[in-house]
Motif scaffolding. Structure first.
Motif, PDB file in Angstrom:
ATOM      1  N   SER A  35       0.828  -1.198   0.000  1.00 47.80           N
ATOM      2  CA  SER A  35       0.000   0.000   0.000  1.00 47.80           C
ATOM      3  C   SER A  35       0.864   1.251   0.000  1.00 47.80           C
ATOM      4  O   SER A  35       0.580   2.222  -0.712  1.00 47.80           O
ATOM      5  CB  SER A  35      -0.919   0.008   1.238  1.00 47.80           C
ATOM      6  N   HIS A  39       1.749   3.930  -3.660  1.00 46.50           N
ATOM      7  CA  HIS A  39       1.415   5.352  -3.661  1.00 46.50           C
ATOM      8  C   HIS A  39       2.670   6.223  -3.551  1.00 46.50           C
ATOM      9  O   HIS A  39       2.722   7.320  -4.097  1.00 46.50           O
ATOM     10  CB  HIS A  39       0.452   5.675  -2.523  1.00 46.50           C
ATOM     11  N   GLN A 132      -3.208  -2.983  -4.635  1.00 46.92           N
ATOM     12  CA  GLN A 132      -4.268  -2.147  -4.082  1.00 46.92           C
ATOM     13  C   GLN A 132      -5.641  -2.800  -4.159  1.00 46.92           C
ATOM     14  O   GLN A 132      -6.516  -2.513  -3.346  1.00 46.92           O
ATOM     15  CB  GLN A 132      -4.303  -0.800  -4.814  1.00 46.92           C
ATOM     16  N   SER A 158      -0.913   4.254   5.589  1.00 44.79           N
ATOM     17  CA  SER A 158       0.207   3.963   4.687  1.00 44.79           C
ATOM     18  C   SER A 158      -0.028   4.555   3.307  1.00 44.79           C
ATOM     19  O   SER A 158       0.918   5.016   2.657  1.00 44.79           O
ATOM     20  CB  SER A 158       0.414   2.448   4.583  1.00 44.79           C
ATOM     21  N   VAL A 159      -1.291   4.566   2.866  1.00 45.18           N
ATOM     22  CA  VAL A 159      -1.637   5.175   1.578  1.00 45.18           C
ATOM     23  C   VAL A 159      -1.359   6.675   1.618  1.00 45.18           C
ATOM     24  O   VAL A 159      -0.718   7.244   0.717  1.00 45.18           O
ATOM     25  CB  VAL A 159      -3.114   4.916   1.233  1.00 45.18           C
ATOM     26  N   TYR A 290      -9.855  12.792  -1.331  1.00 49.91           N
ATOM     27  CA  TYR A 290      -8.534  12.643  -1.955  1.00 49.91           C
ATOM     28  C   TYR A 290      -8.278  13.729  -2.994  1.00 49.91           C
ATOM     29  O   TYR A 290      -7.159  14.221  -3.130  1.00 49.91           O
ATOM     30  CB  TYR A 290      -8.383  11.247  -2.566  1.00 49.91           C
ATOM     31  N   THR A 387     -10.370   8.245   6.928  1.00 48.46           N
ATOM     32  CA  THR A 387     -10.104   7.160   5.986  1.00 48.46           C
ATOM     33  C   THR A 387     -10.639   5.804   6.435  1.00 48.46           C
ATOM     34  O   THR A 387     -11.482   5.202   5.768  1.00 48.46           O
ATOM     35  CB  THR A 387      -8.591   7.056   5.717  1.00 48.46           C
ATOM     36  N   ALA A 411      -9.918   1.430  -4.248  1.00 50.24           N
ATOM     37  CA  ALA A 411      -8.603   1.925  -4.666  1.00 50.24           C
ATOM     38  C   ALA A 411      -8.704   2.737  -5.960  1.00 50.24           C
ATOM     39  O   ALA A 411      -8.005   3.736  -6.144  1.00 50.24           O
ATOM     40  CB  ALA A 411      -7.645   0.748  -4.861  1.00 50.24           C
ATOM     41  N   ARG A 414      -9.987   6.130  -5.115  1.00 49.58           N
ATOM     42  CA  ARG A 414      -8.909   6.881  -4.462  1.00 49.58           C
ATOM     43  C   ARG A 414      -7.952   7.469  -5.499  1.00 49.58           C
ATOM     44  O   ARG A 414      -7.597   8.651  -5.435  1.00 49.58           O
ATOM     45  CB  ARG A 414      -8.173   5.945  -3.509  1.00 49.58           C
ATOM     46  N   ASN A 415      -7.546   6.652  -6.456  1.00 47.00           N
ATOM     47  CA  ASN A 415      -6.643   7.132  -7.506  1.00 47.00           C
ATOM     48  C   ASN A 415      -7.321   8.151  -8.409  1.00 47.00           C
ATOM     49  O   ASN A 415      -6.689   9.106  -8.862  1.00 47.00           O
ATOM     50  CB  ASN A 415      -6.129   5.947  -8.333  1.00 47.00           C
TER      51      ASN A 415
END
Length: 483
Positions: A35, A39, A132, A158-159, A290, A387, A411, A414-415
């Protein structure tokens, strides 16, 4: 309202294997590096684009696709890997992700042309998508229920830390080594994480063979690529009439994609996942939060260096405040959720985030360093609190059959937020600026500084509005669903 809602309508059976304390820690040690690295690598290369441009004698707009190609490949392959994990197993897809990611890192280090580097970054992105797409599902299926929120909080932490440490660490390393080194330093961590993952992630049964939706995947990839291409151009301050045509084609392809997956029996993205109101609003919160945070991190260095005239070192240290507080409050959010419920924690976190952006909107040419530190701390606290409870709400309100798909979908969202937020941040400031983006760090007079400052204010006002709408919608959903 509690974490789950209306079990009569949306029965969720989340499989959970009993694991010891040591096994839980080992699983986290196997999953968290993936993770973080997936990122971390996204932002690590940003700082080296100028060096790569000079080495390969290419344009800056072309070199920026080194970053964009990575993010696009992650977005496109996330749903694919989520589907494949249902057939081949979570462990197989996850550990294969480390292998693909490591090979991509090695080939990027050895690349001697822009074509090879782009292909290597795409391969690296495929590996990141594998990691992810199943990391949260592995946690959900193997970590005891009472520890799940805290474990998901560590994933979220961690992300966040990975995404925001990339640029500062890359900036330090690029002063001492060549840009190739930025890829090489990741390889030992990938190898160590792979060894741990092989030994400690429990094996899971394979599902039945699935028919893959190649038409849906192609439509999705085509539409997202066109839209992100235009967003990246706007982010560079490039505007022309052809962009309208390209966006139109992209939106038409996206509309066709949605129509297709509604009719296909085994679609590329399962829209049924989003039927539950909590899952729907939770997904929107992922994109909005995000996008807001990454837009801030992209434009803030120009304010610090171009308007306040801080040094590169001082600006980098200030930006570290956000991931520092995020990393501290991420795990704490699990304990708070256990006491008052994830739903309430998400509301509180959104209020903190709205407050942070409101303070950002009032920044001026005389704002003190301590003011900026406090605002970044509040933003880090808000993202740390938000989160894992938001992920937990989503995961608790989907059918178990969609666990593999929702991991990849979260994921992807999020991206998507990262990409859209970055492009929006730069493009909005460009509308207000009276100088080109290449001169933002060397502003000559007060009029130029004011124009950039107005752009920052517009960015923050936009995301205040978005976050307020999300908060109100969350309240409305909460009132409609029984506790």
């Amino acid at each position: 309202m509690k974490n789950s809602s209306n079990p009569a309508m949306y029965e969720t059976m989340i499989p959970n294997r009993k694991t010891s304390e040591i096994s839980t820690i080992a699983i986290l040690l196997a999953v968290i590096p993936g993770s973080f690295l997936s990122h971390f690598s996204a932002g690590l290369v940003n700082i080296a684009l100028t060096d790569i441009t000079n080495d390969f004698q290419i344009s800056l707009s072309l070199s920026q696709w080194i970053v964009t190609a990575y993010l696009l490949s992650v977005m496109i392959f996330l749903p694919i890997m989520g589907k494949l994990s249902d057939q081949f197993g979570r462990k197989t897809i996850h550990n294969s992700g480390y292998i693909f990611f490591g090979i991509g890192v090695l080939f990027s280090f050895l690349s001697h042309s822009i074509i090879y580097l782009l292909l290597s970054r795409i391969l690296q992105g495929i590996g990141a998508a594998m990691l992810q797409s199943v990391n949260m599902v592995i946690i959900t299926e193997n970590v005891p229920t009472e520890k799940r929120v805290k474990a998901l909080g560590l994933i979220g932490t961690s992300v966040g830390i990975g995404g925001l440490l990339g640029a500062p660490v890359g900036g330090i390393l690029i002063n001492w080594f060549s840009w190739n080194t930025l890829f090489l330093i990741q390889l030992p961590f990938v190898l160590c994480a792979l060894i741990v993952a092989i030994h400690f992630i429990p094996s899971d049964p394979r599902g039945t063979k699935i028919r893959f939706d190649f038409i849906g995947a192609s439509l999705f990839a085509f539409s997202i690529t066109l839209i992100v291409f235009v967003l990246s151009q706007i982010g560079d301050g490039v505007f022309h009439s052809k962009q309208v045509v390209i966006v139109g084609i992209g939106l038409l392809s996206l509309f066709t994609f949605i129509r297709w997956i509604k009719r296909y029996h085994s679609p590329f993205i399962e829209l049924s996942i989003f039927k539950h109101p909590i899952v729907k609003i939770g997904s929107c919160i992922i994109i909005g939060s995000y996008a807001a945070c990454f837009a801030t991190i992209v434009v803030l260095p120009f304010y610090l260096r171009g308007v306040l005239e801080y040094s590169t070192t001082a600006s980098g240290l200030l930006l570290m405040i956000y991931p520092l507080f995020l990393s501290f409050f991420g795990p704490i959010s699990g304990a708070i959720s256990a006491r008052i419920g994830s739903y309430k924690v998400v509301q509180i976190a959104l209020l903190f985030m709205i407050a942070a952006f409101t303070f950002f909107a009032f920044l001026n040419m005389d704002s003190s360093m301590w003011t900026i530190i406090v605002i970044l701390a509040v933003l880090g606290i808000s993202m740390g609190l938000l989160t894992s409870p938001n992920y937990d709400l989503i995961m608790e309100n989907i059918p178990a059959a969609f666990l593999g798909s929702i991991g990849g979908t979260i994921a992807l969202l999020r991206n998507l937020g990262m990409v859209v937020g970055t492009a929006l941040g730069i493009s909005i400031v460009n509308f207000s600026a009276i100088v080109p983006v290449t001169k933002w760090l060397t502003l000559d007079n007060i009029e130029e500084q004011i124009s950039i400052l107005n752009g920052f204010t517009n960015v923050f006002i936009l995301f205040i509005c978005i976050l307020v709408v999300l908060f109100i919608q969350l309240k409305i959903v909460g009132r409609k669903i029984p506790s």
